[in-house]
Design a protein around this motif. Structure first.
Motif, PDB file in Angstrom:
ATOM      1  N   ILE A  19       0.844  -1.316   0.156  1.00  0.00           N
ATOM      2  CA  ILE A  19      -0.260   0.036  -0.266  1.00  0.00           C
ATOM      3  C   ILE A  19       1.038   1.196   0.322  1.00  0.00           C
ATOM      4  O   ILE A  19       2.107   1.455   0.011  1.00  0.00           O
ATOM      5  CB  ILE A  19      -0.825  -0.157   1.209  1.00  0.00           C
ATOM      6  N   ARG A  20       0.195   2.587  -1.051  1.00  0.00           N
ATOM      7  CA  ARG A  20       1.093   3.624  -0.881  1.00  0.00           C
ATOM      8  C   ARG A  20       0.194   4.249  -0.215  1.00  0.00           C
ATOM      9  O   ARG A  20      -0.987   4.356  -0.198  1.00  0.00           O
ATOM     10  CB  ARG A  20       1.617   3.974  -1.713  1.00  0.00           C
ATOM     11  N   VAL A  21       0.895   5.775   0.799  1.00  0.00           N
ATOM     12  CA  VAL A  21       0.061   5.955   1.666  1.00  0.00           C
ATOM     13  C   VAL A  21       0.769   7.379   1.696  1.00  0.00           C
ATOM     14  O   VAL A  21       1.875   8.219   1.582  1.00  0.00           O
ATOM     15  CB  VAL A  21       0.637   5.446   3.357  1.00  0.00           C
ATOM     16  N   ASP A  22       0.023   8.020   2.265  1.00  0.00           N
ATOM     17  CA  ASP A  22       0.361   9.790   2.971  1.00  0.00           C
ATOM     18  C   ASP A  22       0.916   9.705   4.284  1.00  0.00           C
ATOM     19  O   ASP A  22       0.427   9.623   4.881  1.00  0.00           O
ATOM     20  CB  ASP A  22      -1.252  11.059   2.856  1.00  0.00           C
ATOM     21  N   GLY A  23       2.471   9.978   3.400  1.00  0.00           N
ATOM     22  CA  GLY A  23       3.520   9.649   5.477  1.00  0.00           C
ATOM     23  C   GLY A  23       2.916  11.066   5.300  1.00  0.00           C
ATOM     24  O   GLY A  23       4.144  11.688   6.773  1.00  0.00           O
ATOM     25  N   MET A  24       2.518  12.472   4.912  1.00  0.00           N
ATOM     26  CA  MET A  24       3.048  13.252   5.811  1.00  0.00           C
ATOM     27  C   MET A  24       1.802  13.719   6.488  1.00  0.00           C
ATOM     28  O   MET A  24       0.892  14.495   7.506  1.00  0.00           O
ATOM     29  CB  MET A  24       2.419  14.434   4.447  1.00  0.00           C
ATOM     30  N   ASP A  25       0.121  12.908   6.866  1.00  0.00           N
ATOM     31  CA  ASP A  25      -0.301  13.005   7.047  1.00  0.00           C
ATOM     32  C   ASP A  25      -1.086  11.163   8.446  1.00  0.00           C
ATOM     33  O   ASP A  25      -0.593  10.635   7.951  1.00  0.00           O
ATOM     34  CB  ASP A  25      -2.351  12.937   6.264  1.00  0.00           C
ATOM     35  N   VAL A  26      -0.562  12.224   9.437  1.00  0.00           N
ATOM     36  CA  VAL A  26      -0.813  11.425  10.711  1.00  0.00           C
ATOM     37  C   VAL A  26      -2.398  10.495  10.805  1.00  0.00           C
ATOM     38  O   VAL A  26      -1.260   9.384  11.153  1.00  0.00           O
ATOM     39  CB  VAL A  26      -0.703  12.676  12.275  1.00  0.00           C
ATOM     40  N   LEU A  27      -3.212  10.765  10.302  1.00  0.00           N
ATOM     41  CA  LEU A  27      -4.446  10.226  10.991  1.00  0.00           C
ATOM     42  C   LEU A  27      -4.028   8.822   9.137  1.00  0.00           C
ATOM     43  O   LEU A  27      -4.593   7.609   9.918  1.00  0.00           O
ATOM     44  CB  LEU A  27      -6.002  10.426   9.892  1.00  0.00           C
ATOM     45  N   CYS A  28      -3.811   9.287   8.043  1.00  0.00           N
ATOM     46  CA  CYS A  28      -3.520   7.918   7.061  1.00  0.00           C
ATOM     47  C   CYS A  28      -2.536   7.454   7.215  1.00  0.00           C
ATOM     48  O   CYS A  28      -2.768   5.804   7.571  1.00  0.00           O
ATOM     49  CB  CYS A  28      -3.016   9.202   5.633  1.00  0.00           C
ATOM     50  N   VAL A  29      -1.716   7.403   8.127  1.00  0.00           N
ATOM     51  CA  VAL A  29      -0.734   6.842   8.498  1.00  0.00           C
ATOM     52  C   VAL A  29      -1.051   5.741   9.156  1.00  0.00           C
ATOM     53  O   VAL A  29      -0.666   4.564   9.977  1.00  0.00           O
ATOM     54  CB  VAL A  29       0.661   7.416   9.002  1.00  0.00           C
ATOM     55  N   ARG A  30      -1.642   6.165  10.258  1.00  0.00           N
ATOM     56  CA  ARG A  30      -2.552   5.637  11.654  1.00  0.00           C
ATOM     57  C   ARG A  30      -3.037   4.250  11.344  1.00  0.00           C
ATOM     58  O   ARG A  30      -3.058   2.906  11.620  1.00  0.00           O
ATOM     59  CB  ARG A  30      -3.597   6.272  12.415  1.00  0.00           C
ATOM     60  N   GLU A  31      -3.763   4.991  10.004  1.00  0.00           N
ATOM     61  CA  GLU A  31      -5.179   4.197  10.033  1.00  0.00           C
ATOM     62  C   GLU A  31      -4.449   2.874   9.141  1.00  0.00           C
ATOM     63  O   GLU A  31      -4.602   1.519   8.545  1.00  0.00           O
ATOM     64  CB  GLU A  31      -6.063   4.386   8.456  1.00  0.00           C
ATOM     65  N   ALA A  32      -3.595   3.190   8.227  1.00  0.00           N
ATOM     66  CA  ALA A  32      -2.481   2.069   6.910  1.00  0.00           C
ATOM     67  C   ALA A  32      -2.537   1.306   7.543  1.00  0.00           C
ATOM     68  O   ALA A  32      -2.009   0.305   7.839  1.00  0.00           O
ATOM     69  CB  ALA A  32      -1.745   3.321   6.188  1.00  0.00           C
ATOM     70  N   THR A  33      -1.487   2.363   9.064  1.00  0.00           N
ATOM     71  CA  THR A  33      -0.915   1.456   9.930  1.00  0.00           C
ATOM     72  C   THR A  33      -1.568  -0.376  10.633  1.00  0.00           C
ATOM     73  O   THR A  33      -1.191  -1.459  10.617  1.00  0.00           O
ATOM     74  CB  THR A  33       0.186   1.546  10.554  1.00  0.00           C
ATOM     75  N   GLN A  34      -2.554   0.576  11.267  1.00  0.00           N
ATOM     76  CA  GLN A  34      -3.457  -0.572  12.112  1.00  0.00           C
ATOM     77  C   GLN A  34      -4.250  -1.827  11.003  1.00  0.00           C
ATOM     78  O   GLN A  34      -3.835  -2.944  11.502  1.00  0.00           O
ATOM     79  CB  GLN A  34      -5.161   0.256  11.944  1.00  0.00           C
ATOM     80  N   PHE A  35      -4.183  -1.370   9.431  1.00  0.00           N
ATOM     81  CA  PHE A  35      -4.548  -2.602   8.359  1.00  0.00           C
ATOM     82  C   PHE A  35      -3.323  -3.184   7.855  1.00  0.00           C
ATOM     83  O   PHE A  35      -3.461  -4.580   8.275  1.00  0.00           O
ATOM     84  CB  PHE A  35      -5.098  -1.517   7.423  1.00  0.00           C
ATOM     85  N   ALA A  36      -2.213  -2.468   8.303  1.00  0.00           N
ATOM     86  CA  ALA A  36      -1.374  -3.747   7.993  1.00  0.00           C
ATOM     87  C   ALA A  36      -1.221  -4.231   9.000  1.00  0.00           C
ATOM     88  O   ALA A  36      -0.886  -6.309   9.122  1.00  0.00           O
ATOM     89  CB  ALA A  36       0.151  -2.649   7.349  1.00  0.00           C
ATOM     90  N   ALA A  37      -1.357  -3.777  10.168  1.00  0.00           N
ATOM     91  CA  ALA A  37      -1.127  -5.007  11.245  1.00  0.00           C
ATOM     92  C   ALA A  37      -1.432  -5.698  11.746  1.00  0.00           C
ATOM     93  O   ALA A  37      -1.331  -6.864  11.997  1.00  0.00           O
ATOM     94  CB  ALA A  37      -0.938  -4.086  12.998  1.00  0.00           C
ATOM     95  N   ASP A  38      -3.174  -5.758  10.992  1.00  0.00           N
ATOM     96  CA  ASP A  38      -3.801  -6.695  10.943  1.00  0.00           C
ATOM     97  C   ASP A  38      -4.037  -7.615   9.709  1.00  0.00           C
ATOM     98  O   ASP A  38      -4.253  -8.996  10.183  1.00  0.00           O
ATOM     99  CB  ASP A  38      -6.079  -6.087  11.240  1.00  0.00           C
ATOM    100  N   HIS A  39      -3.285  -7.065   9.392  1.00  0.00           N
ATOM    101  CA  HIS A  39      -2.484  -8.351   7.778  1.00  0.00           C
ATOM    102  C   HIS A  39      -1.948  -9.311   7.910  1.00  0.00           C
ATOM    103  O   HIS A  39      -2.017 -10.793   8.010  1.00  0.00           O
ATOM    104  CB  HIS A  39      -2.486  -7.285   6.829  1.00  0.00           C
ATOM    105  N   CYS A  40      -0.968  -8.628   9.458  1.00  0.00           N
ATOM    106  CA  CYS A  40       0.260  -9.589   9.640  1.00  0.00           C
ATOM    107  C   CYS A  40      -0.295 -10.177  10.628  1.00  0.00           C
ATOM    108  O   CYS A  40       0.650 -11.541  10.976  1.00  0.00           O
ATOM    109  CB  CYS A  40       1.530  -8.634  10.347  1.00  0.00           C
ATOM    110  N   ARG A  41      -0.847 -10.220  11.735  1.00  0.00           N
ATOM    111  CA  ARG A  41      -2.002 -10.757  12.969  1.00  0.00           C
ATOM    112  C   ARG A  41      -2.218 -11.968  12.299  1.00  0.00           C
ATOM    113  O   ARG A  41      -2.732 -12.922  13.312  1.00  0.00           O
ATOM    114  CB  ARG A  41      -2.317 -10.420  14.028  1.00  0.00           C
TER     115      ARG A  41
END
Length: 452
Positions: A314-336
């Motif tokens: 996934i490619r994410v807007d890294g200047m938006d803290v909310l966008c990074v948070r939601e994408a990381t949560q998605f990625a963490a759920d994927h891994c877990r």
């Protein structure tokens, strides 16, 4: 607010015997001023010279943090006292939902959500984290130019939303390893500012006892910055393998830059991680430049989120803290969930050069940097969101800024006054199990022993 007006108006009715029915703050102030003029010892003189009621505060006036948290004196208990009407926490919006930029997907049918919820407490926390990292890095810049910090020093200002957003989406027990631009993550992993700055100045009170420096700071579940380009990526996969082996449902966040994305060891690591379905989030912090080379000149394909080929990305807007948070949560759920690794590309930007020896303006223009600052600054973006949705007041942000400046100044004072580590501690903490350090043929060293 209406209930409070009713209570005070009823109290005035009982005291003055007059019919008081204030419906607004302005009317209440008028009634109170008339009561004060009747009961104050200096009332006769004032009554003759000041017939006009005091002007009510403007509607947009916001109270400072001190006013919001400190109890206000009851005006009826102190006749003649000036009445202060301030906003309470109930006046602020406790939670809001924001639209965030859609992420580009690779080998995924669905991606992170397009909306993000933010509570007032979360927003203030994210702001404080990012502003602290910003101020800390600016202080490091100043200390380096004063030649108090020496050697390598890679600053993180501009990329604060990456660190704050990632930490907001994972657990403190999850693992994180990054490259040499590590000061921000050292802070978000729980290390105080003064220990980070003291490490930069090589002092005994530093997080690595003054013996690691800018690129080598560590904390529980944080395996530091690493000075070898890309070398932390296979290490991160190894940490993820340990998580899988132990079955602790933890993930490892493994960060690298766009400059390291062309390293062969990354692709070897991707292959093993995919084969073994390791719970690893590979994150490319794409700040547009690998040292002084733009991504377009260094990479045939700048779609770093697709570089895993067989690994979802996934490619994410890294200047938006909310966008990074939601994408990381998605990625963490994927891994877990046992689906294996995932790759994230955070499109971000660094305000300083690659390191302190790089002015950062020979291969990019000052106008380019200023445009990013004015349009995409992560701290300003979060602040404006909260202000425009009545989730905080300008005074609160100013209060936080003052606190952070003091914290950083105190940390800098410690980092410049703390003593350097003595020579007898040179070999301490080399081994975990404290064996004697004996190197054949080097007699002076045989007298030193490692203490863990």
């Amino acid at each position: 607010m209406q209930n409070m007006l009713t209570i005070i108006s009823n109290a005035l009715c009982r005291i003055t015997g007059k019919n008081v029915g204030a419906q607004t703050v302005s009317e209440l102030l008028i009634d109170l001023s008339e009561y004060v003029s009747l009961t104050s010892p200096a009332a006769p003189a004032l009554a003759q010279t000041q017939r006009q009621p005091p002007k009510p505060p403007p509607v947009s006036t916001r109270a400072s943090v001190a006013q919001l948290v400190s109890p206000q004196a009851d005006p009826l208990d102190a006749p003649g006292a000036r009445v202060v009407v301030s906003r309470s926490f109930a006046d602020f919006t406790p939670q809001a939902t924001f639209d965030i930029k859609k992420c580009d997907l690779h080998r995924l049918e669905e991606g992170p959500p397009l909306k993000a919820e933010l509570t007032r407490e979360q927003g203030l926390q994210y702001y404080r984290t990012m502003q602290t990292v910003r101020r800390m890095e600016l202080k490091a810049d100043q200390l380096y130019k004063q030649k108090i910090i020496r050697g390598f020093c890679h600053l993180y200002d501009g990329q604060e939303a990456c660190a704050a957003g990632i930490e907001a989406a994972i657990n403190p027990t999850d693992h994180l390893i990054t490259a040499y631009r590590a000061h921000g993550y050292t802070y978000t992993r729980g290390v105080p500012v003064k220990e980070i700055l003291a490490e930069l100045t090589g002092r005994k009170g530093g997080v690595a006892k003054g013996k690691g420096g800018s690129m080598h700071m560590y904390a529980p579940h944080f395996y530091g910055g690493n000075g070898i380009v890309g070398a932390q990526v296979p290490l991160g996969a190894g940490i993820a393998l340990a998580c899988q082996y132990q079955g602790n449902n933890q993930v490892c966040v493994t960060l690298y830059g766009d400059g390291a994305a062309n390293q062969g060891q990354l692709f070897e690591t991707f292959n093993m991680a995919a084969l073994w379905k390791l719970p690893c989030i590979f994150i490319c912090e794409n700040n547009k430049y690998g040292m002084g080379t733009s991504v377009e000149r260094a990479s045939a394909s700048t779609d770093y989120y697709k570089r895993g080929d067989f690994i979802p990305g996934i490619r994410v807007d890294g200047m938006d803290v909310l966008c990074v948070r939601e994408a990381t949560q998605f990625a963490a759920d994927h891994c877990r969930s046992g689906k294996g690794p995932i790759i994230m590309e955070l499109q971000t930007y660094r305000y300083h050069g690659h390191s302190m020896s790089d002015p950062g303006v020979s291969y990019r223009t000052r106008d380019e940097i200023q445009e990013v600052r004015s349009k995409s600054d992560p701290i300003s973006m979060l602040k404006e969101r909260m202000l425009s949705n009545n989730m905080a007041s300008p005074e609160e942000f100013k209060e936080i800024d003052v606190e952070i400046r003091k914290e950083v100044e105190d940390a800098a004072q410690f980092a410049t006054s703390d003593p350097e580590p003595p020579l007898e501690e040179l070999c301490n903490h080399i081994f975990y199990n404290n064996p004697p350090l004996e190197v054949r043929g080097t007699n002076p060293w045989s007298k030193l022993k490692s203490i863990s």
